[in-house]
Motif scaffolding. Structure first.
Motif, PDB file in Angstrom:
ATOM      1  N   GLN A   1      -6.908   6.253  -9.935  1.00 29.99           N
ATOM      2  CA  GLN A   1      -5.918   6.340  -8.862  1.00 29.99           C
ATOM      3  C   GLN A   1      -4.675   7.081  -9.346  1.00 29.99           C
ATOM      4  OE1 GLN A   1      -5.323   2.500  -6.861  1.00 29.99           O
ATOM      5  NE2 GLN A   1      -7.308   1.799  -7.610  1.00 29.99           N
TER       6      GLN A   1
ATOM      7  N   HIS B   1       0.846  -1.185   0.000  1.00 29.61           N
ATOM      8  CA  HIS B   1       0.000   0.000   0.000  1.00 29.61           C
ATOM      9  C   HIS B   1       0.892   1.249   0.000  1.00 29.61           C
ATOM     10  CE1 HIS B   1      -3.677  -2.242   0.598  1.00 29.61           C
ATOM     11  NE2 HIS B   1      -3.062  -2.951   1.517  1.00 29.61           N
TER      12      HIS B   1
ATOM     13  N   ASP C   1      -4.576  -0.013  -5.901  1.00 29.30           N
ATOM     14  CA  ASP C   1      -5.602  -0.611  -5.046  1.00 29.30           C
ATOM     15  C   ASP C   1      -6.427  -1.582  -5.898  1.00 29.30           C
ATOM     16  OD1 ASP C   1      -7.576  -1.321  -3.310  1.00 29.30           O
ATOM     17  OD2 ASP C   1      -8.271   0.713  -2.883  1.00 29.30           O
ATOM     18  N   HIS C   2      -6.043  -2.855  -5.868  1.00 30.39           N
ATOM     19  CA  HIS C   2      -6.708  -3.850  -6.708  1.00 30.39           C
ATOM     20  C   HIS C   2      -8.124  -4.143  -6.239  1.00 30.39           C
ATOM     21  CE1 HIS C   2      -3.119  -5.066  -9.110  1.00 30.39           C
ATOM     22  NE2 HIS C   2      -2.498  -4.534  -8.076  1.00 30.39           N
ATOM     23  N   GLY C   3      -8.474  -3.700  -5.053  1.00 29.03           N
ATOM     24  CA  GLY C   3      -9.842  -3.874  -4.576  1.00 29.03           C
ATOM     25  C   GLY C   3     -10.818  -2.891  -5.197  1.00 29.03           C
ATOM     26  N   HIS C   4     -10.293  -1.794  -5.770  1.00 29.99           N
ATOM     27  CA  HIS C   4     -11.154  -0.780  -6.400  1.00 29.99           C
ATOM     28  C   HIS C   4     -10.563  -0.371  -7.759  1.00 29.99           C
ATOM     29  CE1 HIS C   4     -11.937  -0.452  -2.046  1.00 29.99           C
ATOM     30  NE2 HIS C   4     -13.194  -0.219  -2.418  1.00 29.99           N
TER      31      HIS C   4
ATOM     32  N   THR D   1       1.034   5.588  -0.373  1.00 29.97           N
ATOM     33  CA  THR D   1       0.220   6.788  -0.174  1.00 29.97           C
ATOM     34  C   THR D   1      -0.162   7.383  -1.526  1.00 29.97           C
ATOM     35  OG1 THR D   1       2.124   8.267  -0.108  1.00 29.97           O
ATOM     36  CG2 THR D   1       1.434   7.244   1.974  1.00 29.97           C
ATOM     37  N   HIS D   2      -1.185   8.223  -1.508  1.00 27.78           N
ATOM     38  CA  HIS D   2      -1.622   8.863  -2.743  1.00 27.78           C
ATOM     39  C   HIS D   2      -0.501   9.707  -3.349  1.00 27.78           C
ATOM     40  CE1 HIS D   2      -4.207  10.771  -5.667  1.00 27.78           C
ATOM     41  NE2 HIS D   2      -3.897  11.969  -5.198  1.00 27.78           N
TER      42      HIS D   2
END
Length: 563
Positions: free
Chosen positions: A74, A2, A66-69, A4-5
């Motif tokens: 992104q 993960h 973010d593979h969940g979304h 950060t943006h």
């Protein structure tokens, strides 16, 4: 992993900007400690280093994604550039663009690595490396920008470096092929610009994310505006895709281009056109797309059949067909499946189109690498010359090379378990049940033509394997020099029980095949450049969910008007 943006923003910006900075640095003198054996080696090593850094940044971007979304945009950067026209420096990546970014970075790195060991003949390597990096920057930017004007600028940015790669480092007929490439694509782009400006001025924004939502600026676009915009934008995208009958620049460009030029042209540049259909035409102008979808599907189906028939004509014995040209025509057919999937306007078809894009980049990139290496070894890509008459061909002269070439051909024909299968199957499933409002009988006809095209594709690619890897038909009778070379008969030879000796047709053929002159097999640097493509072709075929899991949520949201 993960991130950060801010870290993701920096990575995406680096992916786009690093190649441009590398191109400028390639034109400067190398620092004293990095010159190596000579300046040419230093600049080629610089190309490998920069493209390697870009690939590493792209892989880090994919790992931090973010593979969940995957439907959410992104790593976004949104800065005002020209306030009067509301043109913004807007970057972002989602499940649709991420695989294309990784594919572009990978193929460009492999091309730079291959060129480090086997630089194409031509002018200074400095210019070659700089053009290669500018080409990479333009392609990556095309898949990363979210502003219509920036999309057009990035779309055009790749044309000049590709023109010079063909014109200065290409083979026979390079000048004519380069001019044909630039004229076709530039004329298509001029028309596309009119369509993009029409959308931006009528809606009040050039922001692709805002335009993709049903309750956003898209509401300002009437049916007539959408039809005109799709007509203009579609012509420019269709030329780059390429769609029949706007494809005629492609075979000449591929045949004349250097090996790395063909790899990038097929593996990356063709994807820019189909990506534009998915990113712009489908979500921004859905009514216009629905009007033209049956025509797009019809051209796609004709392109599938046409490309396969052209390849069958080239592979025919005595036709003096060129293997490089044959693979170029095969791209017309393969990209026809991509366009058919897009024309279905269904999640299944569009997912199939995106999958076929990646599969085509991997497989055709491998094939063009190998055909270029084959020409370096034999001095020709003429199919009659490559087949020979001894029956030995590549299996007998360079078995590992012949085996990998056969693997690429089998993958290209869509064998289940390899990457080429899923995209074509899903595109035809999309045509089987097209979006509401489209004529199902018409699309069933297009699906049937595409299915027949898969049979033709299998036919010409298996003939390529038969002729190039296995060889031509052996002589029915040996010539005098061949009989003398084989030697006198040996009545006691158990393989010749009748005592007829080596002068018999079967015996002469076997001896001739065994004695075929060897070619250099796959070198270590070729293993390094080609193995990733072969491995990913297998992985994508065995584990399609890895790619479809990224694209499907994003496609569902795109077709659903941002919902």
């Amino acid at each position: 992993m993960h991130l950060t943006h801010t870290a993701m923003q920096i990575l995406l910006a680096a992916v786009v900007v690093l190649p441009l900075l590398g191109a400028l640095a390639a034109l400067l003198p190398a620092p004293p400690g990095l010159k190596g054996r000579n300046p040419d080696q230093a600049v080629l090593r610089h190309g490998v280093t920069v493209t390697g850094a870009v690939l590493a940044a792209t892989v880090a971007l994919a790992a931090g994604f973010d593979h969940g979304h995957p439907a959410r945009m992104q790593a976004t950067t949104d800065l005002s550039w020209i306030p009067a026209l509301d043109i913004r420096v807007h970057l972002g990546v989602d499940g649709i663009s991420l695989p294309l970014l990784v594919l572009t970075a990978l193929l460009t790195f492999l091309c730079a690595l291959y060129s480090y060991f086997h630089m194409p003949s031509g002018p200074s390597p400095k210019a070659f490396v700089a053009l290669l990096l500018v080409l990479e920057a333009g392609t990556l930017a095309t898949f990363a920008v979210l502003d219509l004007v920036l999309f057009f600028l990035a779309f055009e940015m790749v044309l000049i470096p590709m023109y010079f790669l063909i014109a200065r480092w290409g083979g026979a007929g390079k000048q004519a092929a380069a001019w044909k490439f630039i004229l076709y694509t530039l004329l298509g782009s001029v028309v596309m610009l009119l369509g993009l400006l029409l959308i931006g001025l009528k809606s009040g924004t050039f922001d692709m994310v805002a335009l993709a939502t049903d309750n956003g600026p898209k509401a300002q676009l009437s049916h007539t505006i959408q039809v005109l915009a799709v007509l203009a934008i579609g012509i420019g995208l269709a030329v780059k895709s390429p769609m029949w009958p706007l494809h005629s620049w492609l075979p000449d460009a591929h045949t004349a281009a250097p090996t790395v030029g063909s790899v990038l042209l097929a593996g990356v540049l063709l994807k820019m056109g189909t990506y534009g259909f998915v990113r712009i035409a489908l979500p921004v102008t859905p009514e216009g797309m629905q009007t033209f979808a049956p025509y797009l599907a019809a051209f796609a189906a004709v392109g599938i059949i046409y490309g396969s028939l052209a390849c069958l004509a080239l592979v025919r014995k005595g036709a003096k067909g060129d293997l490089k040209r044959l693979i170029a025509y095969s791209s017309v057919g393969h990209m026809g499946f991509v366009l058919l999937g897009i024309a279905s306007m269904t999640p299944t078809g569009v997912n199939g189109a995106l999958f076929a894009n990646i599969a085509h980049g991997l497989i055709t990139g491998l094939l063009f690498f190998m055909v270029g290496a084959l020409k370096d070894r034999t001095g020709t890509t003429d199919l009659d010359a490559l087949a020979g008459t001894t029956g030995a061909a590549l299996y007998g002269k360079a078995p590992r090379f012949g085996g990998l070439l056969a693997f690429g051909a089998i993958a290209s024909l869509g064998l289940p378990g390899l990457a080429g299968f899923w995209g074509e199957m899903l595109a035809m499933f999309g045509a089987f049940r097209p979006a509401e409002g489209l004529s199902r009988p018409a699309f069933l006809t297009f699906m049937a033509l595409a299915g027949f095209g898969t049979l033709l594709t299998a036919a010409y690619l298996l003939l390529v394997v038969r002729r190039v890897c296995m060889g031509g038909t052996p002589h029915l009778a040996p010539t005098a020099p061949l009989a003398a070379a084989v030697g006198p008969a040996d009545p006691a030879d158990p393989a010749d029980p009748d005592g007829e000796g080596a002068g018999t047709p079967g015996r002469a053929s076997a001896r001739a095949a065994t004695a075929a002159p060897a070619l250099p097999d796959i070198a270590r640097y070729e293993y390094a450049a080609w193995t990733p493509l072969a491995v990913l072709t297998v992985l994508a075929g065995l584990w399609p969910a890895a790619l479809l899991g990224l694209t499907d949520p994003a496609v569902q949201q795109l077709l659903g008007g941002g919902k």
